[in-house]
Design a protein around this motif. Structure first.
Motif, mmCIF file in Angstrom:
data_model
loop_
_atom_site.group_PDB
_atom_site.id
_atom_site.type_symbol
_atom_site.label_atom_id
_atom_site.label_comp_id
_atom_site.label_asym_id
_atom_site.label_seq_id
_atom_site.Cartn_x
_atom_site.Cartn_y
_atom_site.Cartn_z
ATOM 1 N N GLU A 1 -12.064 8.535 0.160
ATOM 2 C CA GLU A 1 -10.699 8.073 -0.056
ATOM 3 C C GLU A 1 -9.701 8.838 0.803
ATOM 4 O O GLU A 1 -8.686 8.287 1.244
ATOM 5 C CB GLU A 1 -10.331 8.200 -1.534
ATOM 6 C CG GLU A 1 -11.092 7.229 -2.434
ATOM 7 C CD GLU A 1 -10.844 7.486 -3.897
ATOM 8 O OE1 GLU A 1 -10.057 8.421 -4.203
ATOM 9 O OE2 GLU A 1 -11.418 6.772 -4.743
ATOM 10 N N SER A 2 -9.973 10.109 1.040
ATOM 11 C CA SER A 2 -9.068 10.924 1.860
ATOM 12 C C SER A 2 -9.290 10.718 3.348
ATOM 13 O O SER A 2 -8.509 11.206 4.162
ATOM 14 C CB SER A 2 -9.250 12.404 1.518
ATOM 15 O OG SER A 2 -10.552 12.850 1.883
ATOM 16 N N GLY A 3 -10.375 10.023 3.709
ATOM 17 C CA GLY A 3 -10.660 9.795 5.119
ATOM 18 C C GLY A 3 -11.493 10.885 5.761
ATOM 19 O O GLY A 3 -11.720 10.860 6.979
ATOM 20 N N ALA A 4 -11.989 11.838 4.973
ATOM 21 C CA ALA A 4 -12.775 12.934 5.530
ATOM 22 C C ALA A 4 -14.149 12.459 6.003
ATOM 23 O O ALA A 4 -14.701 13.016 6.952
ATOM 24 C CB ALA A 4 -12.934 14.056 4.501
ATOM 25 N N ILE A 5 -14.705 11.450 5.325
ATOM 26 C CA ILE A 5 -15.989 10.887 5.735
ATOM 27 C C ILE A 5 -15.884 9.373 5.713
ATOM 28 O O ILE A 5 -14.911 8.806 5.186
ATOM 29 C CB ILE A 5 -17.149 11.352 4.819
ATOM 30 C CG1 ILE A 5 -16.908 10.894 3.378
ATOM 31 C CG2 ILE A 5 -17.323 12.853 4.876
ATOM 32 C CD1 ILE A 5 -18.059 11.215 2.439
ATOM 33 N N SER A 6 -16.871 8.727 6.256
ATOM 34 C CA SER A 6 -16.877 7.263 6.288
ATOM 35 C C SER A 6 -16.916 6.696 4.875
ATOM 36 O O SER A 6 -17.675 7.181 4.023
ATOM 37 C CB SER A 6 -18.096 6.772 7.074
ATOM 38 O OG SER A 6 -18.327 5.412 6.861
ATOM 39 N N PRO A 7 -16.118 5.665 4.573
ATOM 40 C CA PRO A 7 -16.178 5.040 3.243
ATOM 41 C C PRO A 7 -17.569 4.535 2.886
ATOM 42 O O PRO A 7 -17.981 4.607 1.730
ATOM 43 C CB PRO A 7 -15.169 3.889 3.351
ATOM 44 C CG PRO A 7 -14.198 4.332 4.396
ATOM 45 C CD PRO A 7 -15.016 5.104 5.384
ATOM 46 N N THR B 1 0.841 -1.198 0.000
ATOM 47 C CA THR B 1 0.000 0.000 0.000
ATOM 48 C C THR B 1 0.876 1.247 0.000
ATOM 49 O O THR B 1 1.945 1.259 0.609
ATOM 50 C CB THR B 1 -0.923 0.051 1.231
ATOM 51 O OG1 THR B 1 -0.122 0.139 2.421
ATOM 52 C CG2 THR B 1 -1.780 -1.199 1.320
ATOM 53 N N ASP B 2 0.413 2.267 -0.687
ATOM 54 C CA ASP B 2 1.086 3.563 -0.636
ATOM 55 C C ASP B 2 0.085 4.674 -0.340
ATOM 56 O O ASP B 2 0.384 5.848 -0.534
ATOM 57 C CB ASP B 2 1.824 3.859 -1.952
ATOM 58 C CG ASP B 2 0.894 3.873 -3.152
ATOM 59 O OD1 ASP B 2 -0.285 3.466 -3.003
ATOM 60 O OD2 ASP B 2 1.330 4.282 -4.239
ATOM 61 N N ARG B 3 -1.108 4.289 0.121
ATOM 62 C CA ARG B 3 -2.167 5.239 0.448
ATOM 63 C C ARG B 3 -2.803 4.832 1.776
ATOM 64 O O ARG B 3 -2.611 3.704 2.233
ATOM 65 C CB ARG B 3 -3.234 5.275 -0.655
ATOM 66 C CG ARG B 3 -2.715 5.793 -1.999
ATOM 67 C CD ARG B 3 -3.780 5.629 -3.059
ATOM 68 N NE ARG B 3 -3.320 6.041 -4.375
ATOM 69 C CZ ARG B 3 -3.533 7.234 -4.905
ATOM 70 N NH1 ARG B 3 -4.211 8.140 -4.227
ATOM 71 N NH2 ARG B 3 -3.094 7.527 -6.104
ATOM 72 N N PRO B 4 -3.586 5.731 2.383
ATOM 73 C CA PRO B 4 -4.224 5.378 3.660
ATOM 74 C C PRO B 4 -5.256 4.277 3.494
ATOM 75 O O PRO B 4 -5.756 4.029 2.396
ATOM 76 C CB PRO B 4 -4.868 6.700 4.106
ATOM 77 C CG PRO B 4 -5.021 7.498 2.855
ATOM 78 C CD PRO B 4 -3.854 7.127 1.982
ATOM 79 N N ALA B 5 -5.597 3.628 4.599
ATOM 80 C CA ALA B 5 -6.562 2.526 4.560
ATOM 81 C C ALA B 5 -7.922 2.985 4.044
ATOM 82 O O ALA B 5 -8.641 2.210 3.395
ATOM 83 C CB ALA B 5 -6.696 1.916 5.948
ATOM 84 N N SER B 6 -8.300 4.242 4.322
ATOM 85 C CA SER B 6 -9.597 4.747 3.871
ATOM 86 C C SER B 6 -9.715 4.719 2.349
ATOM 87 O O SER B 6 -10.806 4.513 1.807
ATOM 88 C CB SER B 6 -9.812 6.177 4.373
ATOM 89 O OG SER B 6 -8.790 7.044 3.900
ATOM 90 N N TYR B 7 -8.591 4.916 1.646
ATOM 91 C CA TYR B 7 -8.600 4.885 0.188
ATOM 92 C C TYR B 7 -9.011 3.503 -0.303
ATOM 93 O O TYR B 7 -9.877 3.359 -1.179
ATOM 94 C CB TYR B 7 -7.222 5.259 -0.350
ATOM 95 C CG TYR B 7 -7.070 5.107 -1.839
ATOM 96 C CD1 TYR B 7 -7.493 6.106 -2.707
ATOM 97 C CD2 TYR B 7 -6.497 3.964 -2.385
ATOM 98 C CE1 TYR B 7 -7.352 5.965 -4.082
ATOM 99 C CE2 TYR B 7 -6.354 3.811 -3.754
ATOM 100 C CZ TYR B 7 -6.782 4.814 -4.595
ATOM 101 O OH TYR B 7 -6.646 4.662 -5.960
ATOM 102 N N TYR B 8 -8.397 2.463 0.260
ATOM 103 C CA TYR B 8 -8.674 1.102 -0.194
ATOM 104 C C TYR B 8 -10.043 0.619 0.289
ATOM 105 O O TYR B 8 -10.704 -0.152 -0.415
ATOM 106 C CB TYR B 8 -7.567 0.167 0.295
ATOM 107 C CG TYR B 8 -6.223 0.499 -0.308
ATOM 108 C CD1 TYR B 8 -5.913 0.123 -1.612
ATOM 109 C CD2 TYR B 8 -5.271 1.211 0.406
ATOM 110 C CE1 TYR B 8 -4.693 0.440 -2.190
ATOM 111 C CE2 TYR B 8 -4.045 1.532 -0.149
ATOM 112 C CZ TYR B 8 -3.761 1.153 -1.445
ATOM 113 O OH TYR B 8 -2.555 1.474 -2.012
#
Length: 353
Positions: A323-329, A256-263
């Protein structure tokens, strides 16, 4: 049965026609950017067709929802203008049943969208990237540069990878304890995937204990890691688009190269995305109940088209926030379809009443 076949045929043919037109436009615009490069590389028209074929799954993914919207608006407006809807309602057939008759066309688009996004494109994208890199003139090739990513608790930096994702060069692995404190660094000239894991060549291991550093060299060692070639291809791709499978692997300690929220957003979006076609059909359905002898027809046509475009924008915005984690996926993925689906059903119920 004949009536259902007639309604489904009208809607399906309009959706197919809209899809062909949109696909042609996107394909032409895409080829305008690359045809000159392909011909300069001496690949000829065969290369142009090969590129177009490999790009087709991603283009189908883009046009699927808007094709249903455009096709639905054309089909339902035609049924309304020909008074076919009036005749059906006079025979006791409700607007809900008319929409249900057309639903299989949207379901077919949903299945095609899912297949292209999750099955076909993840296989054609690496082939296209490898072919494009292999045919790039040496003078125009750009160095990939090192890529940093996380594999479980390990932080990894790799200089480059092979097109098949089975080998890495200039590898550095940083290992941490449960408090995220650095305890070990492994440097190797290359890493190749073998039967038991990644085989590191000429590894140099530095272990950190307090202020003390112990260095150990070896000719070879095995790095046991959940990292897979498809993960490497995605990490080194210029335009990565994780599938449901790769997003799930990333969440299970893959590369991974992005936060968990992205995936998480990508994983949920893989299953929610195709429902956009069904939402588009619902947004176009109120046109079937329009009176085209007055201004109501034009108003509902414009409203349906605007609602569909706003849905695409809102859905994309919510996905970016997720994806940025600003809101719930979960909210990011299902918020748009639920809200616009509810609005479409409310409008249909109001007109039917």
């Amino acid at each position: 049965m004949r009536l259902q076949r007639y309604v489904l045929t009208v809607v399906a043919t309009r959706i197919l026609g809209a899809a062909v037109i949109l696909m042609s436009i996107l394909q032409i615009l895409d080829l305008l950017e690359v045809t000159t490069d392909i011909l300069d590389r001496g690949l000829g028209m065969g290369g142009v067709l090969y590129y177009a074929a490999l790009r087709a799954p991603r283009l189908v993914e883009q046009i699927a929802p808007i094709s249903v919207l455009a096709g639905g608006l054309f089909a339902f407006s035609q049924l309304a203008r020909e008074s076919a809807v009036i005749a059906m309602r006079a025979a006791g057939i409700s607007a809900y049943r008319i929409v249900a008759m057309a639903a299989p066309a949207a379901l077919a688009v949903m299945l095609l969208d899912f297949a292209c996004a999750q099955v076909i494109a993840p296989r054609t994208d690496p082939i296209l990237n490898a072919w494009w890199q292999a045919t790039t003139p040496a003078a125009d090739r750009k160095a990939e540069g090192p890529r940093s990513f996380r594999v479980g608790d390990d932080l990894v930096i790799a200089g480059a990878s092979t097109p098949d994702g089975r080998a890495l060069t200039a590898v550095k692995i940083y290992r941490r304890d449960k408090t995220s404190r650095l305890i070990e660094r492994i440097e190797a000239s290359s890493a190749t995937l073998g039967a038991k894991g990644w085989e590191l060549r000429d590894p140099v291991t530095a272990r950190f204990t307090g202020e003390r550093t112990d260095t150990v060299s070896a000719s070879q060692m095995t790095w046991t890691s959940p990292l897979r070639p498809v993960d490497v291809q995605a990490l080194f791709s210029d335009n990565p688009a994780p599938s449901a499978g790769s997003a799930r692997r990333a969440l299970l300690n893959g590369g991974t190269d992005r936060p968990a929220s992205y995936y998480e957003t990508r994983l949920l979006g893989a299953f929610a995305g195709p429902f956009g076609a069904l939402i588009m059909l619902l947004l176009s359905a109120p046109v079937a109940l329009a009176n085209f002898r007055s201004s109501q027809g034009a108003v509902l046509l414009t409203t349906g088209l605007a609602s569909g475009l706003i849905f695409l924008v809102a859905d994309g915005l919510l996905s970016a926030l997720g994806e940025s984690g600003a809101i719930s996926p979960l909210l990011a993925v299902w918020g748009g379809p639920v809200i616009f689906g509810a609005l479409a059903i409310t409008a249909l119920v109001s007109l039917e009443g």
